[in-house]
Design a protein around this motif. Structure first.
Motif, PDB file in Angstrom:
ATOM      1  N   ALA A  37       9.262   6.505  -4.163  1.00 51.68           N
ATOM      2  CA  ALA A  37       9.081   5.776  -5.423  1.00 51.68           C
ATOM      3  C   ALA A  37      10.175   4.753  -5.686  1.00 51.68           C
ATOM      4  CB  ALA A  37       8.997   6.770  -6.577  1.00 51.68           C
ATOM      5  N   ASP A  38      11.409   5.048  -5.280  1.00 50.57           N
ATOM      6  CA  ASP A  38      12.512   4.152  -5.602  1.00 50.57           C
ATOM      7  C   ASP A  38      13.306   3.700  -4.381  1.00 50.57           C
ATOM      8  OD1 ASP A  38      13.577   6.586  -4.962  1.00 50.57           O
ATOM      9  OD2 ASP A  38      14.817   6.792  -6.770  1.00 50.57           O
ATOM     10  N   ARG A  39      12.663   3.786  -3.193  1.00 49.22           N
ATOM     11  CA  ARG A  39      13.431   3.480  -1.981  1.00 49.22           C
ATOM     12  C   ARG A  39      12.510   2.986  -0.868  1.00 49.22           C
ATOM     13  NH1 ARG A  39      16.993   8.133   0.964  1.00 49.22           N
ATOM     14  NH2 ARG A  39      17.698   6.932   2.767  1.00 49.22           N
ATOM     15  N   GLY A  85       5.212  11.387  -3.594  1.00 51.86           N
ATOM     16  CA  GLY A  85       5.746  11.798  -2.301  1.00 51.86           C
ATOM     17  C   GLY A  85       6.274  10.622  -1.500  1.00 51.86           C
ATOM     18  N   VAL A  86       6.483  10.873  -0.220  1.00 50.93           N
ATOM     19  CA  VAL A  86       6.997   9.874   0.700  1.00 50.93           C
ATOM     20  C   VAL A  86       5.845   9.347   1.549  1.00 50.93           C
ATOM     21  CG1 VAL A  86       8.674   9.420   2.542  1.00 50.93           C
ATOM     22  CG2 VAL A  86       9.169  11.151   0.784  1.00 50.93           C
ATOM     23  N   VAL A  87       5.841   8.061   1.835  1.00 52.96           N
ATOM     24  CA  VAL A  87       4.817   7.458   2.683  1.00 52.96           C
ATOM     25  C   VAL A  87       5.515   6.832   3.884  1.00 52.96           C
ATOM     26  CG1 VAL A  87       2.947   5.787   2.851  1.00 52.96           C
ATOM     27  CG2 VAL A  87       3.339   7.007   0.699  1.00 52.96           C
ATOM     28  N   ALA A 112       0.829  -1.207   0.000  1.00 55.32           N
ATOM     29  CA  ALA A 112       0.000   0.000   0.000  1.00 55.32           C
ATOM     30  C   ALA A 112       0.860   1.252   0.000  1.00 55.32           C
ATOM     31  CB  ALA A 112      -0.926  -0.003   1.213  1.00 55.32           C
ATOM     32  N   ALA A 113       1.912   1.256   0.796  1.00 55.52           N
ATOM     33  CA  ALA A 113       2.800   2.417   0.861  1.00 55.52           C
ATOM     34  C   ALA A 113       3.476   2.656  -0.482  1.00 55.52           C
ATOM     35  CB  ALA A 113       3.839   2.214   1.959  1.00 55.52           C
ATOM     36  N   GLN A 114       3.892   1.594  -1.140  1.00 58.92           N
ATOM     37  CA  GLN A 114       4.536   1.744  -2.445  1.00 58.92           C
ATOM     38  C   GLN A 114       3.554   2.266  -3.489  1.00 58.92           C
ATOM     39  OE1 GLN A 114       6.102  -2.334  -2.547  1.00 58.92           O
ATOM     40  NE2 GLN A 114       8.184  -1.511  -2.495  1.00 58.92           N
ATOM     41  N   LEU A 115       2.323   1.768  -3.445  1.00 59.89           N
ATOM     42  CA  LEU A 115       1.302   2.265  -4.378  1.00 59.89           C
ATOM     43  C   LEU A 115       1.042   3.753  -4.172  1.00 59.89           C
ATOM     44  CD1 LEU A 115      -1.300  -0.663  -4.303  1.00 59.89           C
ATOM     45  CD2 LEU A 115       0.104   0.039  -6.260  1.00 59.89           C
ATOM     46  N   LEU A 116       0.926   4.174  -2.915  1.00 61.21           N
ATOM     47  CA  LEU A 116       0.658   5.583  -2.627  1.00 61.21           C
ATOM     48  C   LEU A 116       1.847   6.459  -2.985  1.00 61.21           C
ATOM     49  CD1 LEU A 116      -1.214   5.222   0.780  1.00 61.21           C
ATOM     50  CD2 LEU A 116      -2.193   6.081  -1.367  1.00 61.21           C
ATOM     51  N   ALA A 117       3.056   5.975  -2.768  1.00 61.83           N
ATOM     52  CA  ALA A 117       4.242   6.751  -3.120  1.00 61.83           C
ATOM     53  C   ALA A 117       4.314   6.989  -4.624  1.00 61.83           C
ATOM     54  CB  ALA A 117       5.500   6.041  -2.626  1.00 61.83           C
ATOM     55  N   LYS A 118       4.018   5.966  -5.392  1.00 66.04           N
ATOM     56  CA  LYS A 118       4.014   6.120  -6.848  1.00 66.04           C
ATOM     57  C   LYS A 118       2.872   7.016  -7.303  1.00 66.04           C
ATOM     58  CE  LYS A 118       6.224   1.657  -7.715  1.00 66.04           C
ATOM     59  NZ  LYS A 118       6.060   0.287  -8.241  1.00 66.04           N
ATOM     60  N   ARG A 119       1.742   6.902  -6.653  1.00 70.72           N
ATOM     61  CA  ARG A 119       0.553   7.687  -7.029  1.00 70.72           C
ATOM     62  C   ARG A 119       0.736   9.169  -6.742  1.00 70.72           C
ATOM     63  NH1 ARG A 119      -5.405   6.328  -4.462  1.00 70.72           N
ATOM     64  NH2 ARG A 119      -6.507   8.214  -5.145  1.00 70.72           N
ATOM     65  N   THR A 120       1.355   9.490  -5.622  1.00 73.56           N
ATOM     66  CA  THR A 120       1.474  10.884  -5.201  1.00 73.56           C
ATOM     67  C   THR A 120       2.796  11.527  -5.578  1.00 73.56           C
ATOM     68  OG1 THR A 120       2.404  10.307  -3.040  1.00 73.56           O
ATOM     69  CG2 THR A 120      -0.007  10.423  -3.209  1.00 73.56           C
ATOM     70  N   ILE A 141      19.117  17.667   0.780  1.00 71.77           N
ATOM     71  CA  ILE A 141      18.555  16.526   1.500  1.00 71.77           C
ATOM     72  C   ILE A 141      17.249  16.108   0.831  1.00 71.77           C
ATOM     73  CG2 ILE A 141      17.603  15.750   3.708  1.00 71.77           C
ATOM     74  CD1 ILE A 141      19.497  17.778   5.045  1.00 71.77           C
ATOM     75  N   SER A 142      17.114  14.849   0.541  1.00 73.17           N
ATOM     76  CA  SER A 142      15.902  14.367  -0.121  1.00 73.17           C
ATOM     77  C   SER A 142      14.716  14.402   0.825  1.00 73.17           C
ATOM     78  CB  SER A 142      16.106  12.934  -0.621  1.00 73.17           C
ATOM     79  OG  SER A 142      16.195  12.037   0.477  1.00 73.17           O
ATOM     80  N   ALA A 143      13.520  14.447   0.257  1.00 72.91           N
ATOM     81  CA  ALA A 143      12.303  14.384   1.071  1.00 72.91           C
ATOM     82  C   ALA A 143      12.256  13.078   1.854  1.00 72.91           C
ATOM     83  CB  ALA A 143      11.071  14.526   0.180  1.00 72.91           C
ATOM     84  N   HIS A 144      12.727  12.005   1.248  1.00 71.06           N
ATOM     85  CA  HIS A 144      12.754  10.710   1.934  1.00 71.06           C
ATOM     86  C   HIS A 144      13.597  10.806   3.205  1.00 71.06           C
ATOM     87  CE1 HIS A 144      12.593   6.159   1.641  1.00 71.06           C
ATOM     88  NE2 HIS A 144      13.540   6.338   2.558  1.00 71.06           N
ATOM     89  N   ASP A 145      14.793  11.383   3.100  1.00 75.99           N
ATOM     90  CA  ASP A 145      15.660  11.494   4.268  1.00 75.99           C
ATOM     91  C   ASP A 145      15.109  12.475   5.294  1.00 75.99           C
ATOM     92  OD1 ASP A 145      17.581   9.595   3.701  1.00 75.99           O
ATOM     93  OD2 ASP A 145      18.876  10.972   2.622  1.00 75.99           O
ATOM     94  N   ALA A 146      14.420  13.521   4.845  1.00 77.46           N
ATOM     95  CA  ALA A 146      13.810  14.459   5.791  1.00 77.46           C
ATOM     96  C   ALA A 146      12.730  13.770   6.620  1.00 77.46           C
ATOM     97  CB  ALA A 146      13.228  15.659   5.041  1.00 77.46           C
TER      98      ALA A 146
END
Length: 268
Positions: free
Chosen positions: A174-176, A160-162, A150-158, A213-218
């Motif tokens: 999307a890639d991490r 953004g980061v989930v 579900a988190a991967q689907l939402l990350a690809k859809r938006t 700094i990436s959004a993922h790391d933030a």
């Protein structure tokens, strides 16, 4: 990852990001105190007449429909419009989505408006992705591992980061995929720790938006800050009341080096 934690925490404290919190009435004061202790500035501006205007000057926006009213739904919609127009990162905390039809419909209607991050428990994230029915009120009935798809689907859809909170937190873009082990069970016995994490996530995103700094790391760093503070607080407190005070103090006192040493990060 440790360097991102160090850099993100430093930027939050240097930049004192202004965070607009459209959040539930139960946690407003606690959320404000968490933001202040961490180094950010809170603003609970949620009326339809002002929320769009304020979102344009804020550094980050939290949308949390924990105790929604018709007016607050309007205010949240306006804030999202203002944030998107100004390029302000906004965070969606889908509180109890899946369990109640009105808030589920609302969250489903705004999830495609490109939140920079979604932060919730496993059942909320699964329900928001359309893969499950939600949890037991605000409590998850799904495991964090079960929310990965579900988190991967939402990350690809938006785009953004989930972030999925649990015994071990899951941060997905999307890639991490990153797993974070931190925190303490006592965090579950103080109201507002999860909701304030959503606000702190907005603070971290706002503080790092113009950095490398990436959004993922933030998002990961925000969760690590809270988790480390929870661990420190648990060493000093014996019950929920004293833990709440110790947690706020730890958010303020902990330095970036301590955060990096207290948490365990694993890339999948």
């Amino acid at each position: 990852m440790a360097n991102s934690f160090l850099d993100s925490l430093t930027l939050v404290r240097q930049n004192t990001p202004l965070v607009q919190c459209l959040t539930n009435s139960v946690v407003m004061q606690f959320t404000a105190n968490v933001l202040l202790a961490a180094g950010a500035t809170p603003a609970m501006v949620d009326t339809p007449a002002e929320s769009a205007e304020f979102a344009a000057v804020a550094n980050g926006v939290l949308i949390n429909a924990g105790t929604p009213s018709a007016e607050q739904y309007q205010g949240m919609t306006k804030a999202i419009e203002g944030a998107r127009k100004a390029g302000t990162p906004w965070v969606l905390d889908p509180v109890a989505v899946g369990g109640l039809s009105e808030r589920t419909k609302y969250a489903e209607g705004i999830v495609d408006k490109q939140p920079a991050a979604i932060r919730g428990n496993a059942s909320e994230v699964v329900a928001l992705a359309g893969l499950g029915a939600g949890g037991r009120g605000v409590d998850a009935t799904d495991s964090v591992e079960a929310a990965l798809e579900a988190a991967q689907l939402l990350a690809k859809r938006t785009g953004g980061v989930v972030a999925v909170s649990g015994v071990e937190d899951l941060i997905v873009s999307a890639d991490r995929v990153t797993w974070l082990r931190s925190g303490d069970p006592m965090l579950q016995l103080v109201i507002g720790t999860g909701c304030s994490l959503g606000a702190l996530t907005a603070a971290y995103l706002g503080a790092t938006v113009d950095s490398d700094i990436s959004a993922h790391d933030a998002v990961l760093a925000a969760h690590a800050h809270v988790g480390a503070a929870g661990q420190i607080a648990a060493q000093k407190a014996s019950a929920p009341g004293s833990f709440a005070v110790a947690f706020i103090d730890a958010l303020y006192d902990v330095d970036a080096q301590a955060v990096a040493s207290l948490v365990d990060v694993r890339e999948a």
